[in-house]
Scaffold this motif. Structure first.
Motif, short mmCIF file in Angstrom:
data_model
loop_
_atom_site.label_atom_id
_atom_site.label_comp_id
_atom_site.label_asym_id
_atom_site.label_seq_id
_atom_site.Cartn_x
_atom_site.Cartn_y
_atom_site.Cartn_z
N SER A 180 66.34 84.69 -40.74
CA SER A 180 67.76 84.80 -40.40
C SER A 180 68.33 83.49 -39.88
N ILE A 181 67.52 82.76 -39.09
CA ILE A 181 68.02 81.49 -38.55
C ILE A 181 67.68 80.32 -39.46
N GLY A 182 66.54 80.40 -40.15
CA GLY A 182 66.14 79.31 -41.04
C GLY A 182 67.08 79.14 -42.21
N ARG A 183 67.60 80.25 -42.74
CA ARG A 183 68.52 80.18 -43.89
C ARG A 183 69.82 79.47 -43.50
N VAL A 184 70.27 79.71 -42.27
CA VAL A 184 71.51 79.08 -41.81
C VAL A 184 71.30 77.59 -41.60
N PHE A 185 70.16 77.23 -41.01
CA PHE A 185 69.85 75.81 -40.80
C PHE A 185 69.76 75.08 -42.14
N HIS A 186 69.03 75.66 -43.10
CA HIS A 186 68.85 75.01 -44.40
C HIS A 186 70.20 74.82 -45.09
N ALA A 187 71.04 75.85 -45.05
CA ALA A 187 72.37 75.74 -45.67
C ALA A 187 73.20 74.64 -45.00
N ASP A 188 73.06 74.52 -43.69
CA ASP A 188 73.85 73.54 -42.95
C ASP A 188 73.45 72.11 -43.29
N PRO A 222 72.72 88.43 -38.93
CA PRO A 222 73.55 87.24 -38.68
C PRO A 222 72.90 86.32 -37.66
N PHE A 223 73.30 85.07 -37.66
CA PHE A 223 72.77 84.08 -36.72
C PHE A 223 73.03 84.57 -35.29
N PRO A 224 72.01 84.63 -34.46
CA PRO A 224 72.18 85.19 -33.11
C PRO A 224 73.17 84.39 -32.27
N ALA A 225 73.92 85.11 -31.47
CA ALA A 225 74.90 84.44 -30.58
C ALA A 225 74.19 83.65 -29.49
N THR A 226 73.03 84.17 -29.06
CA THR A 226 72.24 83.47 -28.03
C THR A 226 70.83 83.25 -28.58
N LEU A 227 70.60 82.08 -29.11
CA LEU A 227 69.30 81.73 -29.69
C LEU A 227 68.65 80.66 -28.83
N ARG A 228 67.42 80.94 -28.38
CA ARG A 228 66.69 79.98 -27.55
C ARG A 228 65.49 79.47 -28.36
N ILE A 260 61.19 70.89 -40.88
CA ILE A 260 60.84 71.51 -39.60
C ILE A 260 60.22 72.89 -39.88
N THR A 261 59.43 73.36 -38.94
CA THR A 261 58.86 74.70 -39.05
C THR A 261 59.26 75.52 -37.83
N LEU A 262 59.71 76.73 -38.09
CA LEU A 262 60.02 77.70 -37.05
C LEU A 262 58.80 78.59 -36.86
N LEU A 263 58.42 78.82 -35.61
CA LEU A 263 57.24 79.62 -35.29
C LEU A 263 57.61 80.68 -34.26
N ALA A 264 57.08 81.88 -34.45
CA ALA A 264 57.37 82.97 -33.51
C ALA A 264 56.19 83.94 -33.53
N PRO A 265 56.09 84.81 -32.51
CA PRO A 265 55.02 85.80 -32.50
C PRO A 265 55.08 86.70 -33.74
N ALA A 266 53.92 87.23 -34.12
CA ALA A 266 53.83 88.10 -35.29
C ALA A 266 54.88 89.20 -35.23
N GLY A 267 55.48 89.48 -36.38
CA GLY A 267 56.48 90.52 -36.47
C GLY A 267 57.91 90.01 -36.43
N ARG A 268 58.09 88.72 -36.11
CA ARG A 268 59.45 88.17 -36.05
C ARG A 268 59.81 87.42 -37.33
N LYS A 303 69.52 68.09 -33.05
CA LYS A 303 70.97 68.01 -32.87
C LYS A 303 71.68 69.04 -33.76
N ARG A 304 71.15 69.23 -34.96
CA ARG A 304 71.74 70.20 -35.87
C ARG A 304 71.62 71.61 -35.30
N TRP A 305 70.45 71.93 -34.73
CA TRP A 305 70.26 73.26 -34.13
C TRP A 305 71.24 73.47 -32.97
N THR A 306 71.43 72.43 -32.17
CA THR A 306 72.37 72.54 -31.05
C THR A 306 73.79 72.77 -31.56
N ALA A 307 74.16 72.05 -32.61
CA ALA A 307 75.50 72.22 -33.19
C ALA A 307 75.70 73.62 -33.76
#
Length: 602
Positions: free
Chosen positions: A440-448, A248-254, A426-434, A280-284
């Motif tokens: 998990s977060i990209g699917r929610v953003f795209h749907a929104d 699920p979308f994390p409660a605390t996402l930075r 937009i592109t989401l980037l994170a260290p290898a393995g994430r 703005k969408r990410w913040t919402a």
């Protein structure tokens, strides 16, 4: 694309399992769309249609077919990845060879039920982000024909965007799996290095290459990744990196965003504004935006083409450069030949600097879950790129060139459609393995965003909550006795079904009470404006449970595609119209639950 036709991988597989569509019909549809699209630059080689349909029919006859995660899904493969039965050209006829076996990635796709139909065009030797460096032509951008298709995976991205196939493989060394995804309004998944084997891939930079995925949704891309991921003894660069589960979308996402003044858009104010709206969408959605210093990432990006990694590209084609230089695209030749002049001292000097930059990146991610950046700073027309091929190509890699050097995973997701008809992503980037976190977060953003997928105006499917079991979950709409608290709801619960939401159809349906004992409802789609919105529930089932459920459905009920009030589409119960002669029209009740409640008090 028709609204009733399954377009995503999940929808196609669900239709095959339900028997409402056969793999052979799906394959025939792809070939018809390829003919209708009429762009000979998309595919370098295309399989004979009869041969592909014969494979589809053979697959459907297998006892285990319904359990396959990619059951009957047509797939196209970038033509620098080996697939048995096709030559591998890397978009250079003089380099072409005939492989004796599949690449590991293609082998795993076939084992999962996919059917390979062709090899797609690319910037020659996967050198470029533009899609115009091929002797096989320039694929038409699926959104706006004057725009470049993006590269190097040009054919793969346009094939998904145009709806020819729902899944393609690309490659990504410097952004080739991300830039063309943005330009065609689709999802581009660039996994962690080593997660998908590169055995059977013509290398660009062997230490940095990865096979990437193009699809219409994040869930589709993640499903394809799950099929291909895993270590491979045939690939010395393969790594045992568990994929993890969609959560699920994390409660605390930075999310990291560049410091003020560090972003570059090359004067494209519309792209700059679109990025601001995406933030703005990410913040919402509940994310906290955290500023970080982008300059070390820019410095890393400059190493890719100004440093010794160009020598890796040179190694691949040095014999061809020596024997037949004119067979190589002039721009590719100019870029690659520079690799011959680099020294061992240059290489070690760059490696030392890269290691320092990697440490800076590690510190950046110490208090940030992922970065969110523009996929590309702007978009160019084919005419612009042909007039200024190297500089404009370099600009497109502004936010992509550093990613593999820093061992990051990436997910390119559509963000908006600009007023001028140019897609922005937009592109989401994170260290290898994430990788699973990004999905998990990209699917929610795209749907929104509520964007349609690809170029054909197809609505996004209902988003299934991941807590129900992960990426291989299928939503199904129920309108009658399977509703919560009603007589047959236990059948769904026995299959570990989970309730996603209660909602309504579009106002294009009629509901009937069938003359059965006990009475059952039948819902029928009618002409737009001639029906009403009908109450329903969306449940989620695993793929195996879905197969069991639909196989037990008696006639005259069937599983079809239902349009929801918000424009989404989902699989669900429909009735065959031939049996409605003695049925009672109960549309006015708005749903089966209300009808049964009134019937009980009558």
């Amino acid at each position: 694309m028709g609204a009733e036709q399954p377009e995503t991988i999940a929808a196609i597989v669900a239709a095959h399992r339900a028997g409402t569509l056969t793999p052979a019909q799906t394959l025939a549809r792809s070939y018809q769309r390829i003919r209708d699209h009429n762009d000979p630059a998309v595919f370098i080689s295309l399989r004979d249609e009869k041969d592909a349909i014969a494979e589809a029919e053979k697959l459907a006859a297998r006892a285990d077919a319904a359990s396959l995660p990619l059951y009957g899904v047509p797939v196209a493969v970038k033509d620098n990845i080996d697939a048995l039965g096709f030559p591998t050209t890397a978009a250079c006829p003089a380099f072409s060879y005939t492989p004796t076996h599949d690449s590991t990635a293609v082998e795993r796709l076939r084992a999962a039920g996919a059917i390979i139909i062709g090899k797609t065009n690319l910037d020659q030797f996967a050198t470029g982000l533009v899609g115009v460096r091929s002797p096989y032509g320039i694929p038409k951008n699926s959104i706006r024909e004057d725009l470049i298709p993006g590269g190097s995976s040009s054919g793969s991205a346009t094939a998904v965007g145009a709806g020819l196939v729902p899944l393609t493989l690309g490659t990504d060394t410097a952004g080739s799996g991300r830039v063309p995804a943005m330009l065609n309004n689709i999802v581009g998944l660039k996994p962690s290095l080593g997660m998908i084997s590169t055995a059977g891939l013509v290398p660009a930079c062997r230490t940095l290459d990865c096979i990437s995925v193009f699809a219409l949704t994040v869930d589709d891309a993640a499903l394809a990744l799950s099929v291909m991921a895993g270590p491979d003894q045939a690939d010395p660069f393969s790594r045992d990196r568990p994929l993890g589960a969609i959560t699920p979308f994390p409660a605390t996402l930075r999310l990291g965003v560049p410091r003020n003044g560090q972003l570059i858009f090359f004067g494209d104010r519309k792209a700059e504004a679109a990025y601001g709206e995406a933030l703005k969408r990410w913040t919402a959605l509940g994310a906290t935006l955290v500023e970080f210093d982008l300059e070390p990432f820019y410095e890393t990006a400059r190493l890719l083409y100004e440093g010794p990694w160009v020598a890796e590209r040179y190694l691949v084609i040095k014999n061809l450069l020596a024997s037949a230089p004119d067979s190589i695209h002039p721009v590719t030749r100019e870029i690659t030949a520079a690799g011959a002049r680099l020294t061992a001292a240059d290489t070690f000097s760059a490696l030392y600097r890269l290691q320092g930059l990697r440490k800076i990146a590690e510190r950046t991610f110490a208090n940030i879950d992922a970065l969110v950046l523009p996929t590309a700073p702007t978009a160019y027309t084919t005419a612009q790129v042909l007039a200024n091929p190297i500089e404009l190509n370099s600009r497109l890699g502004t936010y992509t060139n550093f990613v593999n050097l820093l061992d990051l995973c990436g997910l390119a997701v559509p963000a908006s459609m600009r007023a001028d008809g140019i897609p922005f992503g937009i592109t989401l980037l994170a260290p290898a393995g994430r990788d699973a976190l990004l999905a998990s977060i990209g699917r929610v953003f795209h749907a929104d965003t509520k964007l349609t997928v690809g170029a054909k105006g197809v609505a996004q499917p209902a988003l299934t909550p991941p807590a129900t079991g992960g990426i291989d979950e299928i939503p199904i709409a129920v309108v009658g006795a399977h509703l919560s608290g009603m007589a047959l709801n236990g059948e769904l619960k026995a299959l570990n079904g989970k309730l996603i939401e209660a909602t309504r159809t579009a106002a294009d349906y009629k509901l009937y009470s069938l003359p059965t004992t006990p009475p059952k409802p039948g819902m029928l789609r009618v002409e737009a404006g001639k029906g009403s919105a009908i109450e329903l529930e969306i449940w989620s089932l695993s793929s195996s449970a879905f197969g069991k459920f639909v196989n037990a459905i008696p006639a005259p009920m069937a599983i079809g595609t239902i349009r929801l009030a918000d424009g989404r589409s989902v699989k669900g119960f429909l009735v065959e119209p031939a049996v409605l002669g003695e049925a009672r029209d109960i549309t006015a009740y708005g749903g089966w639950r209300k009808y049964m409640a009134e019937a009980a008090t009558a």
